[in-house]
Scaffold this motif. Structure first.
Motif, PDB file in Angstrom:
ATOM      1  N   VAL A 220      12.786  37.112-124.980  1.00 56.99           N
ATOM      2  CA  VAL A 220      12.747  35.651-125.082  1.00 56.99           C
ATOM      3  C   VAL A 220      13.987  35.143-125.816  1.00 56.99           C
ATOM      4  CG1 VAL A 220      11.513  33.703-126.118  1.00 56.99           C
ATOM      5  CG2 VAL A 220      10.241  35.523-124.987  1.00 56.99           C
ATOM      6  N   GLY A 221      14.627  34.156-125.230  1.00 54.24           N
ATOM      7  CA  GLY A 221      15.780  33.513-125.839  1.00 54.24           C
ATOM      8  C   GLY A 221      17.125  34.109-125.470  1.00 54.24           C
ATOM      9  N   VAL A 222      17.149  35.308-124.894  1.00 54.06           N
ATOM     10  CA  VAL A 222      18.413  35.944-124.541  1.00 54.06           C
ATOM     11  C   VAL A 222      19.009  35.326-123.283  1.00 54.06           C
ATOM     12  CG1 VAL A 222      19.509  38.109-123.815  1.00 54.06           C
ATOM     13  CG2 VAL A 222      17.818  38.119-125.659  1.00 54.06           C
ATOM     14  N   MET A 223      18.205  35.144-122.267  1.00 56.64           N
ATOM     15  CA  MET A 223      18.656  34.565-120.999  1.00 56.64           C
ATOM     16  C   MET A 223      17.589  33.554-120.558  1.00 56.64           C
ATOM     17  SD  MET A 223      20.816  35.431-117.899  1.00 56.64           S
ATOM     18  CE  MET A 223      21.670  36.590-118.849  1.00 56.64           C
ATOM     19  N   PRO A 224      17.636  32.337-121.103  1.00 59.11           N
ATOM     20  CA  PRO A 224      16.597  31.356-120.784  1.00 59.11           C
ATOM     21  C   PRO A 224      16.653  30.883-119.335  1.00 59.11           C
ATOM     22  CG  PRO A 224      18.326  30.343-122.078  1.00 59.11           C
ATOM     23  CD  PRO A 224      18.650  31.803-121.998  1.00 59.11           C
ATOM     24  N   ALA A 225      15.501  30.499-118.824  1.00 57.31           N
ATOM     25  CA  ALA A 225      15.426  29.876-117.499  1.00 57.31           C
ATOM     26  C   ALA A 225      15.933  28.447-117.648  1.00 57.31           C
ATOM     27  CB  ALA A 225      13.989  29.888-116.999  1.00 57.31           C
ATOM     28  N   GLN A 226      16.855  28.040-116.782  1.00 62.58           N
ATOM     29  CA  GLN A 226      17.459  26.718-116.883  1.00 62.58           C
ATOM     30  C   GLN A 226      17.086  25.865-115.676  1.00 62.58           C
ATOM     31  OE1 GLN A 226      21.534  28.047-116.969  1.00 62.58           O
ATOM     32  NE2 GLN A 226      21.610  27.876-119.196  1.00 62.58           N
ATOM     33  N   ILE A 227      16.739  24.626-115.940  1.00 63.46           N
ATOM     34  CA  ILE A 227      16.483  23.667-114.865  1.00 63.46           C
ATOM     35  C   ILE A 227      17.806  22.984-114.543  1.00 63.46           C
ATOM     36  CG2 ILE A 227      15.325  21.510-114.245  1.00 63.46           C
ATOM     37  CD1 ILE A 227      13.408  23.787-114.345  1.00 63.46           C
ATOM     38  N   VAL A 228      18.185  23.025-113.277  1.00 60.69           N
ATOM     39  CA  VAL A 228      19.406  22.362-112.833  1.00 60.69           C
ATOM     40  C   VAL A 228      19.082  21.344-111.751  1.00 60.69           C
ATOM     41  CG1 VAL A 228      20.952  24.266-113.432  1.00 60.69           C
ATOM     42  CG2 VAL A 228      19.930  24.204-111.181  1.00 60.69           C
ATOM     43  N   VAL A 229      19.811  20.228-111.790  1.00 60.96           N
ATOM     44  CA  VAL A 229      19.660  19.159-110.800  1.00 60.96           C
ATOM     45  C   VAL A 229      21.052  18.698-110.375  1.00 60.96           C
ATOM     46  CG1 VAL A 229      17.453  18.358-111.746  1.00 60.96           C
ATOM     47  CG2 VAL A 229      19.570  17.323-112.539  1.00 60.96           C
ATOM     48  N   ARG A 230      21.104  17.921-109.312  1.00 59.06           N
ATOM     49  CA  ARG A 230      22.390  17.338-108.901  1.00 59.06           C
ATOM     50  C   ARG A 230      22.862  16.385-109.992  1.00 59.06           C
ATOM     51  NH1 ARG A 230      21.068  14.665-103.317  1.00 59.06           N
ATOM     52  NH2 ARG A 230      19.835  13.554-104.842  1.00 59.06           N
ATOM     53  N   SER A 231      24.152  16.297-110.154  1.00 62.33           N
ATOM     54  CA  SER A 231      24.696  15.468-111.232  1.00 62.33           C
ATOM     55  C   SER A 231      24.245  14.010-111.134  1.00 62.33           C
ATOM     56  CB  SER A 231      26.221  15.557-111.272  1.00 62.33           C
ATOM     57  OG  SER A 231      26.778  15.178-110.041  1.00 62.33           O
ATOM     58  N   GLU A 232      24.093  13.509-109.918  1.00 61.12           N
ATOM     59  CA  GLU A 232      23.655  12.104-109.778  1.00 61.12           C
ATOM     60  C   GLU A 232      22.187  11.897-110.155  1.00 61.12           C
ATOM     61  OE1 GLU A 232      23.927  13.763-105.507  1.00 61.12           O
ATOM     62  OE2 GLU A 232      25.117  13.855-107.308  1.00 61.12           O
ATOM     63  N   ASP A 233      21.405  12.980-110.261  1.00 59.08           N
ATOM     64  CA  ASP A 233      19.995  12.887-110.658  1.00 59.08           C
ATOM     65  C   ASP A 233      19.781  13.211-112.134  1.00 59.08           C
ATOM     66  OD1 ASP A 233      19.214  12.241-108.068  1.00 59.08           O
ATOM     67  OD2 ASP A 233      18.875  14.337-107.514  1.00 59.08           O
ATOM     68  N   GLU A 234      20.861  13.509-112.839  1.00 52.68           N
ATOM     69  CA  GLU A 234      20.738  13.997-114.215  1.00 52.68           C
ATOM     70  C   GLU A 234      19.950  13.053-115.124  1.00 52.68           C
ATOM     71  OE1 GLU A 234      23.428  15.478-118.009  1.00 52.68           O
ATOM     72  OE2 GLU A 234      24.442  14.706-116.231  1.00 52.68           O
ATOM     73  N   GLN A 235      20.328  11.797-115.194  1.00 49.26           N
ATOM     74  CA  GLN A 235      19.669  10.880-116.129  1.00 49.26           C
ATOM     75  C   GLN A 235      18.210  10.656-115.769  1.00 49.26           C
ATOM     76  OE1 GLN A 235      21.038   9.865-119.084  1.00 49.26           O
ATOM     77  NE2 GLN A 235      18.889   9.415-119.423  1.00 49.26           N
ATOM     78  N   ALA A 236      17.924  10.492-114.488  1.00 51.11           N
ATOM     79  CA  ALA A 236      16.528  10.296-114.068  1.00 51.11           C
ATOM     80  C   ALA A 236      15.692  11.526-114.406  1.00 51.11           C
ATOM     81  CB  ALA A 236      16.469  10.001-112.571  1.00 51.11           C
ATOM     82  N   ALA A 237      16.264  12.714-114.224  1.00 53.24           N
ATOM     83  CA  ALA A 237      15.552  13.948-114.535  1.00 53.24           C
ATOM     84  C   ALA A 237      15.291  14.060-116.037  1.00 53.24           C
ATOM     85  CB  ALA A 237      16.348  15.149-114.036  1.00 53.24           C
ATOM     86  N   ARG A 238      16.296  13.746-116.836  1.00 49.27           N
ATOM     87  CA  ARG A 238      16.114  13.790-118.295  1.00 49.27           C
ATOM     88  C   ARG A 238      15.036  12.798-118.728  1.00 49.27           C
ATOM     89  NH1 ARG A 238      19.822  16.844-120.889  1.00 49.27           N
ATOM     90  NH2 ARG A 238      21.762  17.326-119.820  1.00 49.27           N
ATOM     91  N   ASP A 239      15.038  11.626-118.126  1.00 45.22           N
ATOM     92  CA  ASP A 239      14.030  10.624-118.464  1.00 45.22           C
ATOM     93  C   ASP A 239      12.630  11.104-118.108  1.00 45.22           C
ATOM     94  OD1 ASP A 239      16.078   8.998-119.335  1.00 45.22           O
ATOM     95  OD2 ASP A 239      16.076   7.712-117.547  1.00 45.22           O
ATOM     96  N   LEU A 240      12.476  11.700-116.931  1.00 39.69           N
ATOM     97  CA  LEU A 240      11.162  12.212-116.517  1.00 39.69           C
ATOM     98  C   LEU A 240      10.667  13.296-117.459  1.00 39.69           C
ATOM     99  CD1 LEU A 240      11.124  12.586-112.630  1.00 39.69           C
ATOM    100  CD2 LEU A 240       9.492  11.354-114.044  1.00 39.69           C
ATOM    101  N   LEU A 241      11.526  14.211-117.854  1.00 38.86           N
ATOM    102  CA  LEU A 241      11.108  15.293-118.725  1.00 38.86           C
ATOM    103  C   LEU A 241      10.899  14.831-120.163  1.00 38.86           C
ATOM    104  CD1 LEU A 241      13.213  18.274-117.375  1.00 38.86           C
ATOM    105  CD2 LEU A 241      10.820  17.735-116.928  1.00 38.86           C
ATOM    106  N   ALA A 242      11.543  13.751-120.557  1.00 36.10           N
ATOM    107  CA  ALA A 242      11.356  13.213-121.906  1.00 36.10           C
ATOM    108  C   ALA A 242       9.967  12.638-122.079  1.00 36.10           C
ATOM    109  CB  ALA A 242      12.410  12.159-122.215  1.00 36.10           C
ATOM    110  N   VAL A 243       9.402  12.118-121.011  1.00 32.60           N
ATOM    111  CA  VAL A 243       8.070  11.521-121.056  1.00 32.60           C
ATOM    112  C   VAL A 243       7.015  12.603-121.265  1.00 32.60           C
ATOM    113  CG1 VAL A 243       6.341  10.283-119.684  1.00 32.60           C
ATOM    114  CG2 VAL A 243       8.724   9.566-119.634  1.00 32.60           C
ATOM    115  N   ARG A 244       7.272  13.760-120.729  1.00 32.77           N
ATOM    116  CA  ARG A 244       6.339  14.875-120.755  1.00 32.77           C
ATOM    117  C   ARG A 244       6.196  15.454-122.127  1.00 32.77           C
ATOM    118  NH1 ARG A 244       7.273  20.056-120.153  1.00 32.77           N
ATOM    119  NH2 ARG A 244       5.454  21.183-119.735  1.00 32.77           N
TER     120      ARG A 244
END
Length: 69
Positions: A45-69
């Motif tokens: 755990v912590g050595v190679m974390p799983a990363q969520i990636v999105v298209r650059s144009e979706d970045e802010q909307a994705a961050r907003d959605l995950l912030a609510v969670r």
């Protein structure tokens, strides 16, 4: 889908957490992928974390959605 135009928006210590985040984004209409999906299960755990990636144009909307969670 993973290429240079993809942006890492969040990292998770477990693949389960990453899958949940990917599902939240999909429910909001944002296509996401998990980078290091298999490698994160092989390393401690912590050595190679799983990363969520999105298209650059979706970045802010994705961050907003995950912030609510």
């Amino acid at each position: 889908m993973i290429d240079d135009t993809m942006v890492v928006i969040r990292s998770y210590n477990t693949i389960t957490e990453a899958e949940i985040a990917k599902s939240v984004l999909a429910s909001g209409g944002i296509r996401a992928e998990i980078r290091n999906e298999y490698m994160s299960t092989l390393y401690p755990v912590g050595v190679m974390p799983a990363q969520i990636v999105v298209r650059s144009e979706d970045e802010q909307a994705a961050r907003d959605l995950l912030a609510v969670r």
